[in-house]
Design an enzyme around this catalytic site. Structure first.
Site, PDB file in Angstrom:
ATOM      1  N   ASP A  51      -7.855   9.267   6.577  1.00  0.00           N
ATOM      2  CA  ASP A  51      -6.435   9.126   6.250  1.00  0.00           C
ATOM      3  C   ASP A  51      -5.665  10.255   6.945  1.00  0.00           C
ATOM      4  O   ASP A  51      -6.203  10.948   7.813  1.00  0.00           O
ATOM      5  CB  ASP A  51      -6.282   9.157   4.718  1.00  0.00           C
ATOM      6  CG  ASP A  51      -5.063   8.396   4.221  1.00  0.00           C
ATOM      7  OD1 ASP A  51      -3.985   8.522   4.835  1.00  0.00           O
ATOM      8  OD2 ASP A  51      -5.176   7.669   3.210  1.00  0.00           O
ATOM      9  N   ASP A  73      -0.169   2.102   8.835  1.00  0.00           N
ATOM     10  CA  ASP A  73       0.329   2.202   7.465  1.00  0.00           C
ATOM     11  C   ASP A  73       1.833   2.478   7.505  1.00  0.00           C
ATOM     12  O   ASP A  73       2.411   2.743   8.570  1.00  0.00           O
ATOM     13  CB  ASP A  73      -0.424   3.342   6.763  1.00  0.00           C
ATOM     14  CG  ASP A  73      -0.201   3.390   5.269  1.00  0.00           C
ATOM     15  OD1 ASP A  73       0.329   2.414   4.705  1.00  0.00           O
ATOM     16  OD2 ASP A  73      -0.564   4.412   4.652  1.00  0.00           O
ATOM     17  N   GLU A  96       6.730  -0.670   6.784  1.00  0.00           N
ATOM     18  CA  GLU A  96       7.717  -1.619   6.274  1.00  0.00           C
ATOM     19  C   GLU A  96       9.075  -1.527   7.006  1.00  0.00           C
ATOM     20  O   GLU A  96       9.741  -2.563   7.065  1.00  0.00           O
ATOM     21  CB  GLU A  96       7.904  -1.409   4.762  1.00  0.00           C
ATOM     22  CG  GLU A  96       6.694  -1.776   3.920  1.00  0.00           C
ATOM     23  CD  GLU A  96       5.536  -0.793   4.052  1.00  0.00           C
ATOM     24  OE1 GLU A  96       4.389  -1.209   3.946  1.00  0.00           O
ATOM     25  OE2 GLU A  96       5.799   0.408   4.270  1.00  0.00           O
ATOM     26  N   ARG A 139      -0.421  -2.660   6.901  1.00  0.00           N
ATOM     27  CA  ARG A 139       0.089  -2.853   5.541  1.00  0.00           C
ATOM     28  C   ARG A 139       1.206  -3.890   5.518  1.00  0.00           C
ATOM     29  O   ARG A 139       1.225  -4.770   4.682  1.00  0.00           O
ATOM     30  CB  ARG A 139       0.559  -1.522   4.945  1.00  0.00           C
ATOM     31  CG  ARG A 139       0.837  -1.644   3.448  1.00  0.00           C
ATOM     32  CD  ARG A 139       0.987  -0.314   2.768  1.00  0.00           C
ATOM     33  NE  ARG A 139       2.255   0.337   3.089  1.00  0.00           N
ATOM     34  CZ  ARG A 139       2.614   1.526   2.621  1.00  0.00           C
ATOM     35  NH1 ARG A 139       1.790   2.213   1.839  1.00  0.00           N
ATOM     36  NH2 ARG A 139       3.767   2.066   2.944  1.00  0.00           N
ATOM     37  N   ASP A 147      -1.657  -0.036  -1.950  1.00  0.00           N
ATOM     38  CA  ASP A 147      -2.058   1.109  -2.772  1.00  0.00           C
ATOM     39  C   ASP A 147      -2.254   0.698  -4.229  1.00  0.00           C
ATOM     40  O   ASP A 147      -1.430   0.999  -5.105  1.00  0.00           O
ATOM     41  CB  ASP A 147      -1.019   2.224  -2.666  1.00  0.00           C
ATOM     42  CG  ASP A 147      -0.938   2.783  -1.252  1.00  0.00           C
ATOM     43  OD1 ASP A 147      -1.922   2.624  -0.506  1.00  0.00           O
ATOM     44  OD2 ASP A 147       0.090   3.379  -0.897  1.00  0.00           O
ATOM     45  N   HIS A 162     -11.732   2.664  -0.701  1.00  0.00           N
ATOM     46  CA  HIS A 162     -10.752   3.696  -0.332  1.00  0.00           C
ATOM     47  C   HIS A 162     -10.215   4.362  -1.586  1.00  0.00           C
ATOM     48  O   HIS A 162     -10.010   3.709  -2.604  1.00  0.00           O
ATOM     49  CB  HIS A 162      -9.616   3.067   0.474  1.00  0.00           C
ATOM     50  CG  HIS A 162      -8.552   4.037   0.897  1.00  0.00           C
ATOM     51  ND1 HIS A 162      -8.844   5.289   1.381  1.00  0.00           N
ATOM     52  CD2 HIS A 162      -7.199   3.923   0.918  1.00  0.00           C
ATOM     53  CE1 HIS A 162      -7.703   5.908   1.688  1.00  0.00           C
ATOM     54  NE2 HIS A 162      -6.692   5.101   1.403  1.00  0.00           N
TER      55      HIS A 162
END
Length: 926
Positions: free
Chosen positions: A396, A510, A513, A592, A608, A666
């Site tokens: 990450d 990630d 959006e 994502r 998440d 994860h």
């Protein structure tokens, strides 16, 4: 333990709120007419509605206000289409009637429910009139005219209607401004050259008011009837409603909830948003597509090709309303007629998913908070020490220097290049995270990604033409504009620079959006029609800029108002292109944020989630929904991302997660470790065993992905796709199939040692033992101790499996075991796609093997339909045949007698076959 309990419908999923079972609805109106043209049932509903209103008035002492006009009382509650959908507004009679609508107060709904709209359209509300309709080579073109303005600004008075009969099972209907061009989604869609000759649908029109009436020819079922409410087409408010032929509707993502949507006044918002998966919130992706099951088992799908913020309002009529705040109404309707075909037809428009590399189907391990490359390495070594299968090790954002993309923490992650080298030596792969927010605060000349992006003008800009600055993990950031082709080149160059130091194998994109820790930007958002539109859909935060960038931000192709929902797709497209250029192999990307066609470039994880039983349970509807959306490479964070897991939860979740198409454990930072090595020997062994089971099934799973890539088949599949005539399967979302053959029934509750699952009609075989269960379509209570996951093979199937190793590289070299599950007619069929597992376009270039397996009349045959050199490296070692009714006297392999074993549970096994996969052969038992 086998105890049967016959039920007509399956039990609701553990993560669902239990509701009364819904039966299939009638197929709609026989006559093509507006809904208010009476039928007996409707008149009865109207009378009931009228009486209810009268009674409530008496009880309430007049709080419901004056008696509504008769035309309003004519509309039964379930058919009231909302005329005042604005949230955070108390709708008064004055506000409602100013729009020319009916106002009838209803009792307040239960907490968290929306309830019957108080303000709704009367039957005579002005709409568009179809003024002309002319034939074209592909269909029809029409002119729609509105003579009375509706209540949103900039009504478009004349619309163009285009109808194209694209195929016998696909209809394309587009409504747009007749005079001026409007923004349309920049998505490549197929262009047909001739009109369908024998469509299985018929399309009729209501001229005044304008409406579309679509029927399935074979059954007469009305699939769409848009006369139920007026069409509204203003510059920033587009609305069209339709009746539905049943209440069995799926899709419309991304949301968390049951697979089957509730039509009880349920509004689903589509606006990409960074938020932990929560019921009723708009989540990471936008997928304006639904699948609907019709009475009798037929299915159809509807896709609205529109990327603007929108909401879809569902109501119990049953009915549906699309509301978008920009673009055009561009609909594709897919007629199936079975649900598998609907999804194939949808992907013929948006594109088929990419073929993943073989190693992508192995087990992946990650956490935020390893702290260092050495600590990451320790986890990898521990997994190897316990011989637990693992293909991918991930990091990450903690590998970065100050959370900045394309940097490495030279203190804590100095040994990362050596770790990656070690992974590669062991046949394993490395995947790292990237975010689209680029740090903007480094001293000038010290951070090339920002300096060069700024120089080339590659970031989202404010209305003033300056880079929009928000805040993400590294602090203040600019946001890459992936709608600009020049950004793709800059992204490639950054990835090349980093690859020279750390030769990663895949990328995890990630926060796309895009996510922003501020609302809009460091300066907020300017006043105006984009950031404060006339209508804002029911987005989390009540603003388009909530935890993202300003809708007014400028991008190369258009304004962010139009492109927001495409951000993740455009980043995935740039990333896939870069990986192909850098590695020359199939790209592996997990994103994502997603939008239709994203399966061509990436997979998806469900975000998440939390370490809770409910989250594990909800992951199955998530998997199944993304199967509908053409993104088969999907999974949830196994054992949960946030919060602390328990040994029991993590064991059960590893069992379920081993059957996610994309399987990754994860974990967040500051929580205890949850990789398999962190648990007791018993739990660790259970996790290892189920991963070995997954690895043994990889040839089967890989073949399913081949069919997804080739023709849009689903991988993780709802049961009703295979049993559409069985209404009991329509609500199931705590079980699923791999392909048509393998049924997965996980435990989703704590403290139990059994699980109840539904077995559709037919014979099902225990995957591990081959023992059979004959079902007439019933619930079965199955033993499920903590170390056991229930798997059943469907009769008539042949599964290619392989002796599992600890990596896919090792596994691929091991002998195959073919599992034959005989049908009641003693037949079976299966297939295997095999290639080198990583080269680009192997099918398209012919560099693959394709083998078909078949059983008829006690003879198994392996037939090579296409061969490549890869197949010569693999042998078929064992054949296990489930359901052989009588002990054979002998077994012949290509006419030569062969030793065998036969068990009392009717399993015939022939070992040491030693047949090359590249050679056809037959095996007979007498």
């Amino acid at each position: 333990m086998k105890s049967y309990q016959k039920l007509t419908t399956a039990q609701p999923a553990a993560c669902q709120v239990e509701e009364e079972g819904a039966a299939p609805m009638p197929s709609g109106h026989g006559k093509l007419a507006p809904w208010w043209v009476g039928s007996g049932l409707l008149v009865a509903a109207v009378l009931l509605s009228t009486i209810t209103v009268w009674v409530l008035r008496q009880v309430s002492g007049g709080w419901l206000g004056p008696t509504p006009p008769p035309k309003c009382l004519l509309v039964p509650e379930s058919h009231r289409f909302d005329c005042y959908p604005e949230r955070r507004v108390v709708v008064t009679q004055e506000l409602c009637e100013s729009r020319g609508c009916c106002f009838i107060q209803s009792p307040p709904p239960a907490e968290g429910k929306q309830g019957v709209p108080w303000c709704f359209y009367p039957p005579d509300f002005p709409s568009y009139t179809l003024e002309s309709l002319n034939q074209t080579a592909l269909g029809m073109v029409g002119l729609l005219v509105r003579r009375e303005k509706a209540y949103y600004p900039r009504d478009i008075e004349q619309l163009r209607l285009d109808v194209e009969f694209e195929t016998d099972t696909r209809l394309h209907i587009k409504i747009t401004d007749a005079a001026n061009p409007r923004y349309e989604v920049p998505l490549d869609v197929p262009r047909v050259m001739k009109r369908a000759e024998n469509p299985i649908y018929s399309l009729n029109f209501s001229w005044d008011p304008f409406g579309l009436l679509l029927q399935r020819k074979a059954t007469g079922t009305v699939l769409l009837n848009t006369t139920v409410a007026p069409l509204i087409f203003a510059d920033q408010f587009l609305q069209i409603s339709t009746s539905l032929p049943s209440k069995f509707l799926y899709g419309l993502g991304e949301h968390r909830g049951s697979f089957l949507h509730s039509l009880d006044w349920n509004t689903l918002t589509l606006w990409a948003r960074d938020v932990s998966p929560t019921e009723s919130f708009n989540l990471y992706g936008a997928h304006p597509f639904y699948l609907l099951m019709e009475e009798g088992g037929d299915a159809h799908g509807v896709f609205l090709l529109n990327s603007n913020a929108m909401e879809v309002a569902l109501q119990p009529a049953p009915g549906l309303t699309w509301r978008a705040i920009g673009g055009v109404l561009d609909f594709y309707i897919f007629l199936g007629p079975d649900p598998n075909m609907v999804i194939q037809q949808y992907q013929q428009v948006i594109g088929f998913p990419a073929m993943p590399p073989f190693w992508a189907l192995g087990f992946h391990l990650c956490r935020w908070g390893y702290g260092s490359s050495n600590e990451t390495w320790q986890t990898v070594r521990a997994m190897r020490n316990y011989q637990i299968p693992q293909d991918g090790q991930w990091n990450d954002i903690d590998y970065m220097d100050g959370y900045r993309d394309f940097t490495l923490d030279s203190q804590k992650f100095a040994s990362l290049p050596s770790l990656v080298e070690d992974l590669h030596k062991h046949g394993q792969r490395y995947v790292m995270i990237l975010d689209p927010g680029i740090s903007s605060t480094s001293p000038r000349g010290s951070y090339w990604p920002f300096d060069e992006g700024l120089r080339r003008g590659l970031f989202l800009n404010t209305t003033q033409g300056q880079p929009l600055i928000g805040q993400v993990w590294p602090g203040f950031t600019a946001f890459a504009d992936f709608s600009n082709p020049d950004t793709h080149q800059w992204w490639l160059e950054n990835l090349q620079h980093f690859y020279a130091h750390v030769p990663y194998d895949g990328l995890w994109i990630d926060m796309n959006e895009p996510s922003n820790f501020m609302d809009g930007s460091e300066d907020g958002c300017p006043p105006g029609e984009f950031d404060s539109p006339p209508y804002t859909p029911a987005v989390l935060g009540d603003s388009l800029s909530a935890k993202t960038v300003c809708a007014s931000a400028k991008q190369k192709v258009s304004v962010h108002y139009n492109l927001h929902n495409l951000y993740g797709l455009m980043e995935a497209k740039a990333t896939a292109s870069a990986l192909i250029k850098i590695r020359g192999k199939r790209p592996f990307i997990i994103s994502r944020s997603t939008f239709p066609s994203q399966g061509r470039y990436s997979g998806h994880w469900l975000g998440d989630n939390r370490s809770q039983w409910k989250d594990m349970c909800y992951s199955i509807p998530g998997l199944l929904s993304f199967s509908l959306f053409g993104i088969p490479l999907v999974g949830a964070d196994i054992c949960g991302f946030s919060g602390s897991t328990s040994e029991e939860l993590c064991t059960r979740w590893m069992q379920l997660g081993a059957f996610y198409p994309f399987a990754r454990n994860h974990n967040t930072q500051n929580e205890k470790a949850q990789d398999p090595t962190a648990f007791s020997p018993a739990a660790r062994t259970a996790m290892k065993d189920v991963l070995l089971t997954r690895y043994s099934l990889l040839p089967f799973l890989y073949t399913l992905f081949h069919h997804a890539h080739l023709q849009g088949d689903t991988v993780a599949r709802p049961l009703f796709f295979e049993f559409p005539w069985d209404v009991a399967t329509w609500e199931l979302d705590r079980q699923f199939l791999w392909g048509r053959s393998l049924l997965v029934t996980p435990v989703l509750e704590p403290g139990v040692d059994s699980v109840t699952g539904y077995l559709p009609q037919g014979t099902w075989y225990d995957f591990y033992t081959g023992s059979s269960v004959n079902s007439s379509g019933e619930l079965l209570k199955m033993s499920a101790p903590l170390e056991h996951l229930n798997l059943h093979i469907r009769e008539g199937s042949i599964l290619p499996t392989q002796k599992p190793g600890t990596t896919t590289e090792v596994t691929r070299g091991n002998p195959l075991r073919l599992i034959v599950a005989l049908s009641s007619h003693d037949t079976a069929w299966g297939d295997l796609f095999w290639d080198d597992g990583e080269s680009l376009d192997t099918f398209e270039k012919g560099n693959y093997s394709y083998v078909v397996f078949n059983v008829t009349q006690n003879i198994f045959t392996s037939t090579i339909l296409h061969a490549s050199t890869e197949a010569t490296k693999v042998t078929i070692g064992t054949l296990s045949i489930f359901g052989v009714q009588k002990p054979p006297s002998k077994v012949l392999l290509n006419g030569q007698e062969k030793p065998f074993s036969y068990l009392d549970n009717q399993v015939l096994t022939v070992s040491d076959l030693g047949m090359s996969l590249s050679q056809g052969f037959s095996l007979q038992w007498l």
